[in-house]
Design a protein around this motif. Sequence first.
Motif, PDB file in Angstrom:
ATOM      1  N   PRO A 340       0.825  -1.214   0.000  1.00 24.07           N
ATOM      2  CA  PRO A 340       0.000   0.000   0.000  1.00 24.07           C
ATOM      3  C   PRO A 340       0.857   1.261   0.000  1.00 24.07           C
ATOM      4  CG  PRO A 340      -0.758  -1.559   1.669  1.00 24.07           C
ATOM      5  CD  PRO A 340       0.584  -2.046   1.190  1.00 24.07           C
ATOM      6  N   LEU A 341       0.351   2.324  -0.622  1.00 29.51           N
ATOM      7  CA  LEU A 341       1.067   3.594  -0.658  1.00 29.51           C
ATOM      8  C   LEU A 341       1.363   4.103   0.746  1.00 29.51           C
ATOM      9  CD1 LEU A 341       2.198   6.035  -2.194  1.00 29.51           C
ATOM     10  CD2 LEU A 341      -0.114   6.999  -2.219  1.00 29.51           C
ATOM     11  N   ALA A 342       0.424   3.888   1.676  1.00 27.67           N
ATOM     12  CA  ALA A 342       0.601   4.371   3.044  1.00 27.67           C
ATOM     13  C   ALA A 342       1.786   3.721   3.743  1.00 27.67           C
ATOM     14  CB  ALA A 342      -0.670   4.119   3.855  1.00 27.67           C
ATOM     15  N   LEU A 343       2.232   2.549   3.244  1.00 32.03           N
ATOM     16  CA  LEU A 343       3.365   1.847   3.862  1.00 32.03           C
ATOM     17  C   LEU A 343       4.668   2.087   3.108  1.00 32.03           C
ATOM     18  CD1 LEU A 343       1.808  -1.658   4.699  1.00 32.03           C
ATOM     19  CD2 LEU A 343       2.143   0.292   6.227  1.00 32.03           C
ATOM     20  N   THR A 344       4.665   3.011   2.162  1.00 31.83           N
ATOM     21  CA  THR A 344       5.847   3.202   1.322  1.00 31.83           C
ATOM     22  C   THR A 344       7.091   3.545   2.132  1.00 31.83           C
ATOM     23  OG1 THR A 344       4.488   3.935  -0.538  1.00 31.83           O
ATOM     24  CG2 THR A 344       6.823   4.511  -0.595  1.00 31.83           C
ATOM     25  N   GLY A 345       6.973   4.482   3.073  1.00 31.23           N
ATOM     26  CA  GLY A 345       8.139   4.870   3.867  1.00 31.23           C
ATOM     27  C   GLY A 345       8.700   3.699   4.654  1.00 31.23           C
ATOM     28  N   ALA A 346       7.833   2.998   5.390  1.00 25.62           N
ATOM     29  CA  ALA A 346       8.282   1.860   6.193  1.00 25.62           C
ATOM     30  C   ALA A 346       8.810   0.734   5.311  1.00 25.62           C
ATOM     31  CB  ALA A 346       7.126   1.353   7.058  1.00 25.62           C
ATOM     32  N   ALA A 347       8.090   0.439   4.216  1.00 29.76           N
ATOM     33  CA  ALA A 347       8.509  -0.650   3.331  1.00 29.76           C
ATOM     34  C   ALA A 347       9.823  -0.328   2.633  1.00 29.76           C
ATOM     35  CB  ALA A 347       7.421  -0.926   2.293  1.00 29.76           C
ATOM     36  N   SER A 348       9.973   0.917   2.141  1.00 29.12           N
ATOM     37  CA  SER A 348      11.208   1.280   1.450  1.00 29.12           C
ATOM     38  C   SER A 348      12.396   1.243   2.404  1.00 29.12           C
ATOM     39  CB  SER A 348      11.092   2.663   0.811  1.00 29.12           C
ATOM     40  OG  SER A 348      10.948   3.679   1.782  1.00 29.12           O
ATOM     41  N   GLY A 349      12.149   1.570   3.682  1.00 29.94           N
ATOM     42  CA  GLY A 349      13.219   1.463   4.675  1.00 29.94           C
ATOM     43  C   GLY A 349      13.658   0.029   4.864  1.00 29.94           C
ATOM     44  N   LEU A 350      12.694  -0.868   5.022  1.00 29.32           N
ATOM     45  CA  LEU A 350      13.011  -2.290   5.193  1.00 29.32           C
ATOM     46  C   LEU A 350      13.681  -2.867   3.948  1.00 29.32           C
ATOM     47  CD1 LEU A 350       9.764  -3.510   6.989  1.00 29.32           C
ATOM     48  CD2 LEU A 350      12.080  -3.566   7.935  1.00 29.32           C
ATOM     49  N   ILE A 351      13.123  -2.526   2.780  1.00 29.21           N
ATOM     50  CA  ILE A 351      13.697  -3.024   1.526  1.00 29.21           C
ATOM     51  C   ILE A 351      15.137  -2.553   1.370  1.00 29.21           C
ATOM     52  CG2 ILE A 351      13.565  -2.815  -0.999  1.00 29.21           C
ATOM     53  CD1 ILE A 351      10.472  -2.620  -0.594  1.00 29.21           C
ATOM     54  N   SER A 352      15.374  -1.294   1.702  1.00 27.35           N
ATOM     55  CA  SER A 352      16.712  -0.731   1.534  1.00 27.35           C
ATOM     56  C   SER A 352      17.718  -1.333   2.503  1.00 27.35           C
ATOM     57  CB  SER A 352      16.656   0.786   1.706  1.00 27.35           C
ATOM     58  OG  SER A 352      15.817   1.376   0.731  1.00 27.35           O
ATOM     59  N   VAL A 353      17.268  -1.670   3.721  1.00 26.89           N
ATOM     60  CA  VAL A 353      18.185  -2.256   4.711  1.00 26.89           C
ATOM     61  C   VAL A 353      18.847  -3.500   4.150  1.00 26.89           C
ATOM     62  CG1 VAL A 353      18.289  -3.509   6.899  1.00 26.89           C
ATOM     63  CG2 VAL A 353      17.118  -1.327   6.785  1.00 26.89           C
ATOM     64  N   LEU A 354      18.043  -4.412   3.609  1.00 27.70           N
ATOM     65  CA  LEU A 354      18.594  -5.654   3.079  1.00 27.70           C
ATOM     66  C   LEU A 354      19.013  -5.512   1.615  1.00 27.70           C
ATOM     67  CD1 LEU A 354      16.178  -8.290   4.659  1.00 27.70           C
ATOM     68  CD2 LEU A 354      18.463  -7.609   5.419  1.00 27.70           C
ATOM     69  N   GLY A 355      18.247  -4.748   0.854  1.00 29.10           N
ATOM     70  CA  GLY A 355      18.559  -4.607  -0.562  1.00 29.10           C
ATOM     71  C   GLY A 355      19.905  -3.967  -0.822  1.00 29.10           C
ATOM     72  N   TYR A 356      20.292  -3.005   0.021  1.00 35.25           N
ATOM     73  CA  TYR A 356      21.569  -2.325  -0.151  1.00 35.25           C
ATOM     74  C   TYR A 356      22.650  -2.855   0.799  1.00 35.25           C
ATOM     75  CZ  TYR A 356      19.083   1.058  -3.044  1.00 35.25           C
ATOM     76  OH  TYR A 356      18.349   1.656  -4.046  1.00 35.25           O
ATOM     77  N   MET A 357      22.406  -3.985   1.411  1.00 35.71           N
ATOM     78  CA  MET A 357      23.388  -4.575   2.314  1.00 35.71           C
ATOM     79  C   MET A 357      24.748  -4.844   1.655  1.00 35.71           C
ATOM     80  SD  MET A 357      23.001  -7.916   4.784  1.00 35.71           S
ATOM     81  CE  MET A 357      21.722  -7.165   5.798  1.00 35.71           C
ATOM     82  N   PRO A 358      24.806  -5.121   0.338  1.00 37.04           N
ATOM     83  CA  PRO A 358      26.125  -5.332  -0.284  1.00 37.04           C
ATOM     84  C   PRO A 358      27.125  -4.211  -0.038  1.00 37.04           C
ATOM     85  CG  PRO A 358      24.414  -6.052  -1.774  1.00 37.04           C
ATOM     86  CD  PRO A 358      23.717  -5.414  -0.598  1.00 37.04           C
ATOM     87  N   ASP A 359      26.648  -2.976   0.190  1.00 43.15           N
ATOM     88  CA  ASP A 359      27.566  -1.873   0.485  1.00 43.15           C
ATOM     89  C   ASP A 359      28.451  -2.168   1.687  1.00 43.15           C
ATOM     90  OD1 ASP A 359      27.303   0.055  -1.478  1.00 43.15           O
ATOM     91  OD2 ASP A 359      25.575   1.007  -0.545  1.00 43.15           O
ATOM     92  N   MET A 360      27.976  -3.031   2.593  1.00 42.98           N
ATOM     93  CA  MET A 360      28.728  -3.320   3.817  1.00 42.98           C
ATOM     94  C   MET A 360      29.972  -4.167   3.560  1.00 42.98           C
ATOM     95  SD  MET A 360      25.849  -4.176   6.709  1.00 42.98           S
ATOM     96  CE  MET A 360      27.169  -4.537   7.883  1.00 42.98           C
ATOM     97  N   PHE A 361      29.922  -5.028   2.542  1.00 45.95           N
ATOM     98  CA  PHE A 361      30.982  -6.025   2.416  1.00 45.95           C
ATOM     99  C   PHE A 361      31.541  -6.213   1.010  1.00 45.95           C
ATOM    100  CE2 PHE A 361      26.857  -8.097   1.982  1.00 45.95           C
ATOM    101  CZ  PHE A 361      26.998  -8.810   0.805  1.00 45.95           C
ATOM    102  N   ILE A 362      30.748  -5.935  -0.016  1.00 53.55           N
ATOM    103  CA  ILE A 362      31.148  -6.370  -1.348  1.00 53.55           C
ATOM    104  C   ILE A 362      32.366  -5.631  -1.886  1.00 53.55           C
ATOM    105  CG2 ILE A 362      29.631  -4.802  -2.650  1.00 53.55           C
ATOM    106  CD1 ILE A 362      30.514  -8.508  -3.383  1.00 53.55           C
ATOM    107  N   PHE A 363      32.527  -4.344  -1.525  1.00 51.58           N
ATOM    108  CA  PHE A 363      33.669  -3.601  -2.061  1.00 51.58           C
ATOM    109  C   PHE A 363      34.978  -4.030  -1.399  1.00 51.58           C
ATOM    110  CE2 PHE A 363      30.028  -0.853  -3.000  1.00 51.58           C
ATOM    111  CZ  PHE A 363      30.197  -0.750  -4.373  1.00 51.58           C
ATOM    112  N   ASN A 364      34.918  -4.417  -0.137  1.00 49.99           N
ATOM    113  CA  ASN A 364      36.107  -4.994   0.495  1.00 49.99           C
ATOM    114  C   ASN A 364      36.509  -6.280  -0.204  1.00 49.99           C
ATOM    115  OD1 ASN A 364      37.102  -3.324   2.488  1.00 49.99           O
ATOM    116  ND2 ASN A 364      35.735  -4.078   4.077  1.00 49.99           N
ATOM    117  N   ILE A 365      35.517  -7.112  -0.514  1.00 49.85           N
ATOM    118  CA  ILE A 365      35.798  -8.390  -1.172  1.00 49.85           C
ATOM    119  C   ILE A 365      36.387  -8.167  -2.565  1.00 49.85           C
ATOM    120  CG2 ILE A 365      34.737 -10.466  -2.149  1.00 49.85           C
ATOM    121  CD1 ILE A 365      32.712 -10.357   0.152  1.00 49.85           C
TER     122      ILE A 365
END
Length: 412
Positions: A340-365
């Motif tokens: 739902p549109l009303a959950l966009t902020g919360a959902a995008s936050g959750l999606i981004s936490v895991l979706g962008y997790m490669p930033d934590m480790f992939i460049f070191n590798i």
Amino acid sequence: MKGETFKKYFLLTVIALGAGVIYKVAYMREAFYDAMLSGFQITNTQLGTISSIYGTVALISYLPGGILADKVSYKKLLTLSFIGSGVLSLWCSTMPSFGMIKVIFGLMGVTTILTYWSAFVKTVRSLGSDEEQGRMFGLAEGIRGISGIIASFIVMGIIQVAATEVGGMKGTLIFYGVIYIAVGIITMILLPNPKETGSERTFVMGDLVEAFKHKGTWLVCALVFCWYMVYCTTSYAIPYLTNVYGVSSVAISTLSIIRAYGIGIVAAPLAGFLGDRLKSCSQTLAYASILGVALMAVYLVTPVKPEFLMVPVALTLLFSFVVFAARGIYFSPMAEAGIPLALTGAASGLISVLGYMPDMFIFNIMGGWLDNLPGAQGYRYIFILATVFLVLATGVGFYIYRYGKSLKTGND
């Protein structure tokens, strides 16, 4: 109606123009990888460390950033983000120690993610209907590319006229610092107050729980994770041409800017309109990932010889087109996945936490692969990694497409 349409696209343009420059310092490695190594006098591994620090802070910031986007005026959040990033860039231009550079990039994770990212995503999504999500996100990415490429060509000129690479990097950081602060002031003046868009809603903790339990959140999260892994590997396409094929620095600077910023001007809007025409951005992304696998296969079998130089150059541009097309719309399946549109902020936050997790480790590798594996071998590992996640992205994209159809027919 015409007035509302103009207002919608004017707001999209203002927001997207700012988005085209706010990540330039944090992700300068994409266009100026070798200049950063010389300018900051660091190794591949240390540059990977800086990127990982930024990525870790960003990861921590995504979820509370989603809460802020539902609770605080996007106008205030965007203004704070630009001015804060400007101050940090000017600090970085003093060429501090490696330790201070790590602190600066960590703080940039706050100003570009905590106060910015979810506010940007929510605003873009709220500007269009469910049938317009592809074009809204695609156009936003294309407009980002326009401002990005203009800024990057100016930076390329700064680096070329500077007496040393260190001077070029310093001038670049000062330029972006001034631009960020100026954009922050413009945002504060030009953007309407949230009440005028009708998109604001008070955040409640139940929204976060509901978004966490929503199947669509996890499906889009998987899609973003796969494509972001692929996107991370493209940072090394230009160094591959420089270090393995020996392409000149002048030629590579122009190519890197076109690859990193110019291609998105065409690729992202095209993907957005195609997604709306097919009535499925997830299906469009699945087709894009299949094309990406084919391009990676050619990359891996092309001999590393000077006479074959044009093959990897062409592949770099084609693959970048596919990746930037996907990046422009990989958040748009939120509507298709039933979020739902009303959950966009919360959902995008959750999606981004895991979706962008490669930033934590992939460049070191990947930085470690390049430091420890000579010649083209380290780059081959990177290309194989990209291929694996393109295959996974294909499966996820088609699954979301089928899931979206089942929601419409009431079979899920």
